[in-house]
Every structure is written in structure tokens, then in C-alpha cells.
Enzyme design. Structure first.
Site, PDB file in Angstrom:
ATOM      1  N   CYS A 120       0.861  -1.228   0.164  1.00 22.21           N
ATOM      2  CA  CYS A 120      -0.125   0.133  -0.022  1.00 22.21           C
ATOM      3  C   CYS A 120       0.909   1.242  -0.066  1.00 22.21           C
ATOM      4  O   CYS A 120       1.765   1.185   0.781  1.00 22.21           O
ATOM      5  CB  CYS A 120      -0.946  -0.101   1.184  1.00 22.21           C
ATOM      6  SG  CYS A 120      -1.840   1.486   1.590  1.00 22.21           S
TER       7      CYS A 120
HETATM    8  N1  NDP Z   1      -7.536  -1.167   1.757  1.00 21.96           N
HETATM    9  C1  NDP Z   1      -6.849  -0.268   1.087  1.00 21.96           C
HETATM   10  O1  NDP Z   1      -6.245   0.688   1.734  1.00 21.96           O
HETATM   11  C2  NDP Z   1      -6.892   0.084  -0.037  1.00 21.96           C
HETATM   12  C3  NDP Z   1      -7.284  -1.089  -1.057  1.00 21.96           C
HETATM   13  N2  NDP Z   1      -7.281  -0.678  -2.571  1.00 21.96           N
HETATM   14  C4  NDP Z   1      -7.730  -1.927  -3.165  1.00 21.96           C
HETATM   15  O2  NDP Z   1      -7.354  -1.679  -4.623  1.00 21.96           O
HETATM   16  C5  NDP Z   1      -8.506  -2.133  -5.547  1.00 21.96           C
HETATM   17  C6  NDP Z   1      -9.072  -0.985  -6.385  1.00 21.96           C
HETATM   18  O3  NDP Z   1      -9.591  -0.126  -5.363  1.00 21.96           O
HETATM   19  P1  NDP Z   1     -10.630   1.062  -5.821  1.00 21.96           P
HETATM   20  O4  NDP Z   1      -9.508   1.993  -6.460  1.00 21.96           O
HETATM   21  O5  NDP Z   1     -11.506   1.643  -4.787  1.00 21.96           O
HETATM   22  O6  NDP Z   1     -11.413   0.483  -7.056  1.00 21.96           O
HETATM   23  P2  NDP Z   1     -12.137   0.841  -8.134  1.00 21.96           P
HETATM   24  O7  NDP Z   1     -11.593   1.891  -8.743  1.00 21.96           O
HETATM   25  O8  NDP Z   1     -12.555  -0.357  -8.939  1.00 21.96           O
HETATM   26  O9  NDP Z   1     -13.507   1.151  -7.413  1.00 21.96           O
HETATM   27  C7  NDP Z   1     -13.772   2.243  -6.749  1.00 21.96           C
HETATM   28  C8  NDP Z   1     -15.027   3.269  -7.311  1.00 21.96           C
HETATM   29  O10 NDP Z   1     -15.249   4.185  -6.483  1.00 21.96           O
HETATM   30  C9  NDP Z   1     -14.779   5.325  -6.959  1.00 21.96           C
HETATM   31  N3  NDP Z   1     -14.354   6.518  -6.156  1.00 21.96           N
HETATM   32  C10 NDP Z   1     -14.671   7.693  -5.779  1.00 21.96           C
HETATM   33  N4  NDP Z   1     -13.612   7.956  -4.815  1.00 21.96           N
HETATM   34  C11 NDP Z   1     -12.836   7.034  -4.471  1.00 21.96           C
HETATM   35  C12 NDP Z   1     -11.797   6.946  -3.751  1.00 21.96           C
HETATM   36  N5  NDP Z   1     -11.352   7.894  -3.001  1.00 21.96           N
HETATM   37  N6  NDP Z   1     -10.934   5.764  -3.864  1.00 21.96           N
HETATM   38  C13 NDP Z   1     -11.332   4.748  -4.662  1.00 21.96           C
HETATM   39  N7  NDP Z   1     -12.450   4.781  -5.389  1.00 21.96           N
HETATM   40  C14 NDP Z   1     -13.091   5.817  -5.561  1.00 21.96           C
HETATM   41  C15 NDP Z   1     -13.957   5.253  -8.308  1.00 21.96           C
HETATM   42  O11 NDP Z   1     -14.359   6.161  -9.329  1.00 21.96           O
HETATM   43  P3  NDP Z   1     -12.961   6.529  -9.955  1.00 21.96           P
HETATM   44  O12 NDP Z   1     -11.958   5.642 -10.217  1.00 21.96           O
HETATM   45  O13 NDP Z   1     -13.416   7.394 -11.353  1.00 21.96           O
HETATM   46  O14 NDP Z   1     -12.644   7.878  -9.015  1.00 21.96           O
HETATM   47  C16 NDP Z   1     -14.762   3.744  -8.612  1.00 21.96           C
HETATM   48  O15 NDP Z   1     -15.905   3.803  -9.464  1.00 21.96           O
HETATM   49  C17 NDP Z   1      -9.321  -2.814  -4.473  1.00 21.96           C
HETATM   50  O16 NDP Z   1      -9.492  -4.441  -4.387  1.00 21.96           O
HETATM   51  C18 NDP Z   1      -9.331  -2.208  -3.061  1.00 21.96           C
HETATM   52  O17 NDP Z   1      -9.455  -3.074  -2.017  1.00 21.96           O
HETATM   53  C19 NDP Z   1      -6.963   0.321  -3.130  1.00 21.96           C
HETATM   54  C20 NDP Z   1      -6.492   1.447  -2.296  1.00 21.96           C
HETATM   55  C21 NDP Z   1      -6.537   1.404  -0.637  1.00 21.96           C
HETATM   56  N1  LIG Z   2      -3.548   0.868  -0.427  1.00 22.71           N
HETATM   57  C1  LIG Z   2      -3.375  -0.274  -0.926  1.00 22.71           C
HETATM   58  N2  LIG Z   2      -4.020  -1.252  -0.382  1.00 22.71           N
HETATM   59  C2  LIG Z   2      -3.989  -2.323  -0.967  1.00 22.71           C
HETATM   60  C3  LIG Z   2      -3.908  -2.625  -2.110  1.00 22.71           C
HETATM   61  N3  LIG Z   2      -4.258  -3.625  -2.693  1.00 22.71           N
HETATM   62  C4  LIG Z   2      -4.615  -4.437  -1.579  1.00 22.71           C
HETATM   63  N4  LIG Z   2      -4.548  -3.446  -0.428  1.00 22.71           N
HETATM   64  C5  LIG Z   2      -5.071  -3.806   0.832  1.00 22.71           C
HETATM   65  O1  LIG Z   2      -3.792  -4.502   1.286  1.00 22.71           O
HETATM   66  C6  LIG Z   2      -4.558  -5.765   2.132  1.00 22.71           C
HETATM   67  C7  LIG Z   2      -3.334  -6.683   2.448  1.00 22.71           C
HETATM   68  O2  LIG Z   2      -2.305  -6.378   3.365  1.00 22.71           O
HETATM   69  P1  LIG Z   2      -0.911  -6.926   3.989  1.00 22.71           P
HETATM   70  O3  LIG Z   2      -0.495  -6.061   4.711  1.00 22.71           O
HETATM   71  O4  LIG Z   2      -1.542  -8.252   4.779  1.00 22.71           O
HETATM   72  O5  LIG Z   2      -0.128  -7.508   2.839  1.00 22.71           O
HETATM   73  C8  LIG Z   2      -5.545  -6.340   1.407  1.00 22.71           C
HETATM   74  O6  LIG Z   2      -6.609  -6.944   2.107  1.00 22.71           O
HETATM   75  C9  LIG Z   2      -6.107  -4.933   1.065  1.00 22.71           C
HETATM   76  O7  LIG Z   2      -7.143  -4.244   1.748  1.00 22.71           O
HETATM   77  C10 LIG Z   2      -3.426  -1.342  -3.012  1.00 22.71           C
HETATM   78  O8  LIG Z   2      -3.033  -1.435  -4.218  1.00 22.71           O
HETATM   79  N5  LIG Z   2      -3.233  -0.262  -2.236  1.00 22.71           N
END
Ligand code: NDP
Ligand SMILES: Nc1nc2c(ncn2[C@@H]2O[C@H](COP(=O)(O)O)[C@@H](O)[C@H]2O)c(=O)[nH]1
Length: 319
Positions: free
Chosen positions: A174
Site C-alpha cells: 500500500c
Molecule cells: N485497503 C486499502 O487501503 C486500499 C485497497 N485498495 C484496493 O485496490 C482495489 C481497487 O480499489 P478502488 O480504487 O477503490 O477500486 P475501483 O476503482 O475499482 O472502485 C472504486 C469506485 O469508487 C470511485 N471512487 C470515488 N472516490 C474514490 C476513492 N477515494 N478511492 C477509490 N475509489 C473512489 C471510483 O471512481 P474513480 O476511479 O473514477 O474515482 C470507482 O468507481 C480494491 O481491491 C481495493 O481493496 C486500494 C487502495 C486502498
Molecule cells: N492501499 C492499498 N491497499 C491495498 C492494495 N491492494 C491491496 N490492498 C490492501 O492490503 C491488504 C493486505 O495487506 P497485507 O499487509 O496483509 O499485505 C488487502 O487486503 C487490501 O485491503 C493497494 O493497491 N493499495
């Protein structure tokens, strides 16, 4: 606000009532099903695929299939249920995802578990999706993430989630804190504790687990289960090829919002990175070690099952 993370906490032992650690019961119930350990591999493309999902489910472990081959999900659910196993898939919140719900409903197919998987789960559009799933697939147990504040847990539970997943940015792959300034990185365990104070439904601690002992710590501070990415990547059964470099063996592990995930559709707002994790052999060894370590933790907690972990005393190391 008092903040701390996994490394700063030591749980304090109580007198044991077990003759052997093998007596300790590590099982956990989530929804209508009970699983061997309170752990699930992360729903990431370098951590799980359909084969591993089936492998885990057939051995009594919980899993969440990722959402990065969206067109395969309907058939996956039908196939795994035809084998008498639990179907547990992930969804996003884009318009296409509503069509998948419609397809399930039209064919009278209900996955046992759905996880709404977006970076910022405290969102009007996530709430809209929760309501749609609950209206159309009422039998499905709905996990919603990711969240990072008590306010988010209250809103998302109120919208209809059956469990919430907490962790914004603590994951190994992340870079959210550096890219946006936001998140629970560095104080994930305290964030779990804060969210658990208001939660009325199970919380899944997601991200930042680096040692098996962090599972027991998560439960102490209010999690029902934990989601783990990097510690599960790099096994025979996890996706990807073994890479040899300087006599060492590795497998790739990349964030779902990393540039490496671009082929799977994530080509903007990069918040993840790619890394190599050491190759670890069969995943059964890792799962068995986790179970043994949780059993030892239950023994130190003076109990017989996971409930005993919830009330142990602890100290916070200040240096
Ligand atoms: N646990 C964590 O800290 C994180 C996990 N991830 C992982 O990465 C993958 C992709 O995530 P994600 O980017 O949400 O997926 P997506 O882009 O597939 O979906 C998110 C949707 O929400 C909209 N959106 C609006 N605001 C936000 C925001 N602040 N962050 C993200 N989306 C927003 C996006 O539109 P638009 O793209 O047009 O803005 C999109 O339509 C997932 O599997 C997620 O779990 C990603 C980052 C952090
Ligand atoms: N900020 C982001 N978080 C992400 C991304 N892809 C996955 N994840 C999150 O990390 C955990 C796993 O964490 P770990 O410490 O056990 O390796 C996963 O379940 C998601 O919630 C990303 O691209 N950006």
C-alpha cells in the site's frame, strides 16, 4: 486520541486450563458458517485464484475470491456451489456490478458471501450497492470495506452490511498514506479498537498483519477475523510464477490499485506497489502454523477458545 499498532502491544498471560494446546478451539463463526481459523487470504490477484478458493473451502477455511476477472464470477459461484462448497466473491460498485446482481437474482443463485471491495468504503455509492444487494440477494452475507473510522462503521452497518472490513492503507503493498495523506497505516490496531467500540456486527481487520501473533492481537482489540495479503502470497497454491534471483526464490505480490494491476483494469489513481515475497512452499504449512500459534495464544489467555483472547490485559510499549 491514543494510537498504537501491532508491534507496540504485548498481551499478558493468564493461568492456563489446558493440558495441551491441541485442545484450544480456533474455530470462528461468520454468518451461517463456521471456519477452522479466524483468517482469510486477501482478495487480491497475487493471493487467491479459483483453484485456491476451492482448496481452502474444501478444507474448512474461509476465503474471498477477488473481483479482477469480473466475467468469471457467475460461473465460479455456480461451479463451487455444485461441489457443495461455499461461494464467496467480491464486487466493486460500478454500473456493471449491478448487472451481476441481476444475473444472480434472475437465475435464483445466491453466493453465501459477497464482499464489496473498494478503497474508500464509506461512500454514498457503496451504500447504494449495499441496499441493492440486500434487496435482491437477501440470503447473502454481506461484508463491506474498507473503512477506517467509527463513523464509517456506524453508517455502513446502518445501510445493511452484515460485517465491516477495517483498514485504509496499512497493507504491505500500500502507498495510500504517501499518495493521499490518509489512512490507518501506523495505527491500524488502534483503528480496529475504535471501530469495535461502536460496531454491532463483526469486524474484519484488513492489512498490516506481519506475524501470527498479530491475529490474536486483532481479536483482543475487537476483530472477529483478519484478512492477510503478503503473508499468504508466495506459496505453491497462490497465483504467479516462482522467480529466482541471486540463488533466492520469490513470487510477485502487487497491490490491487498498483500499476501492475493495470492489466486487470486498474490504470488510474495508483495507490499500490509491486514487490517480491519469498517463496514459501505449500500454503498448508502456513495455515497449520497459524492455527498452532492461535492455539498457543488461547492457552496464554487462560481459555479454551477465541473468546478468551477478547478480555486479556495488555501493555503498550512506549519506545
Ligand atoms: N485497503 C486499502 O487501503 C486500499 C485497497 N485498495 C484496493 O485496490 C482495489 C481497487 O480499489 P478502488 O480504487 O477503490 O477500486 P475501483 O476503482 O475499482 O472502485 C472504486 C469506485 O469508487 C470511485 N471512487 C470515488 N472516490 C474514490 C476513492 N477515494 N478511492 C477509490 N475509489 C473512489 C471510483 O471512481 P474513480 O476511479 O473514477 O474515482 C470507482 O468507481 C480494491 O481491491 C481495493 O481493496 C486500494 C487502495 C486502498
Ligand atoms: N492501499 C492499498 N491497499 C491495498 C492494495 N491492494 C491491496 N490492498 C490492501 O492490503 C491488504 C493486505 O495487506 P497485507 O499487509 O496483509 O499485505 C488487502 O487486503 C487490501 O485491503 C493497494 O493497491 N493499495
Amino acid at each position: 486520541m491514543k494510537t498504537f499498532d501491532y508491534d507496540a502491544i504485548r498481551l499478558l498471560p493468564k493461568k492456563s486450563v489446558l493440558k495441551s494446546r491441541r485442545e484450544a478451539d480456533t474455530s470462528v463463526t461468520l454468518g451461517n458458517h463456521t471456519f477452522k481459523i479466524p483468517v482469510m487470504p486477501a482478495n487480491m490477484a497475487t493471493v487467491i485464484d479459483e483453484n485456491l478458493a476451492e482448496w481452502l473451502s474444501s478444507r474448512g477455511y474461509f476465503y474471498v475470491m477477488h473481483r479482477f476477472q469480473p466475467e468469471t464470477r457467475f460461473d465460479f459461484v455456480k461451479q463451487i456451489q455444485a461441489k457443495g462448497l461455499i461461494a464467496s466473491i467480491s464486487l466493486g460498485i460500478t454500473d456493471d456490478e449491478y448487472q451481476l446482481i441481476d444475473q444472480f437474482k434472475a437465475n435464483d443463485v445466491s453466493p453465501e458471501y459477497i464482499t464489496i471491495d473498494v478503497a474508500h468504503g464509506h461512500s454514498d455509492y457503496v451504500i447504494k450497492m449495499i441496499k441493492y444487494i440486500k434487496a435482491n440477494l437477501p440470503e447473502t452475507f454481506l461484508i463491506v470495506g474498507n473503512l477506517g473510522t467509527p463513523e464509517a462503521v456506524v453508517d455502513i452497518e446502518a445501510a445493511g452490511a452484515d460485517a465491516t472490513k477495517v483498514g485504509i492503507g496499512p497493507g504491505k503493498a500500500c502507498i495510500t498514506k504517501d499518495k493521499t495523506g490518509f489512512g490507518t497505516n501506523g495505527w491500524q490496531l488502534a483503528a480496529i479498537a475504535q471501530c469495535a467500540q461502536v460496531a454491532t456486527k463483526p469486524i474484519i481487520a484488513d492489512g498490516g498483519i506481519r506475524h501470527n501473533g498479530d491475529i490474536a492481537k486483532s481479536i483482543r482489540f475487537g476483530a472477529t477475523m483478519v484478512m492477510i495479503g503478503s503473508m499468504f502470497a508466495g506459496h505453491d497454491e497462490t497465483p504467479g510464477d516462482i522467480i529466482e534471483e541471486n540463488g533466492q526464490t520469490y513470487k510477485a505480490y502487487y497491490g490491487s490499485a498498483s500499476a501492475s494491476a493495470a492489466q486487470k483494469g486498474h490504470d488510474h489513481n495508483v495507490e499500490g506497489r509491486s514487490l517480491m515475497v519469498e517463496y514459501k512452499g505449500s500454503i498448508q504449512g502456513t495455515l497449520t502454523a497459524m492455527q498452532e500459534d492461535i492455539q498457543s495464544a488461547i492457552s496464554y489467555a487462560g481459555g479454551r477458545d477465541l473468546n478468551s483472547l477478547k478480555t486479556v490485559d495488555y501493555v503498550i510499549l512506549t519506545e
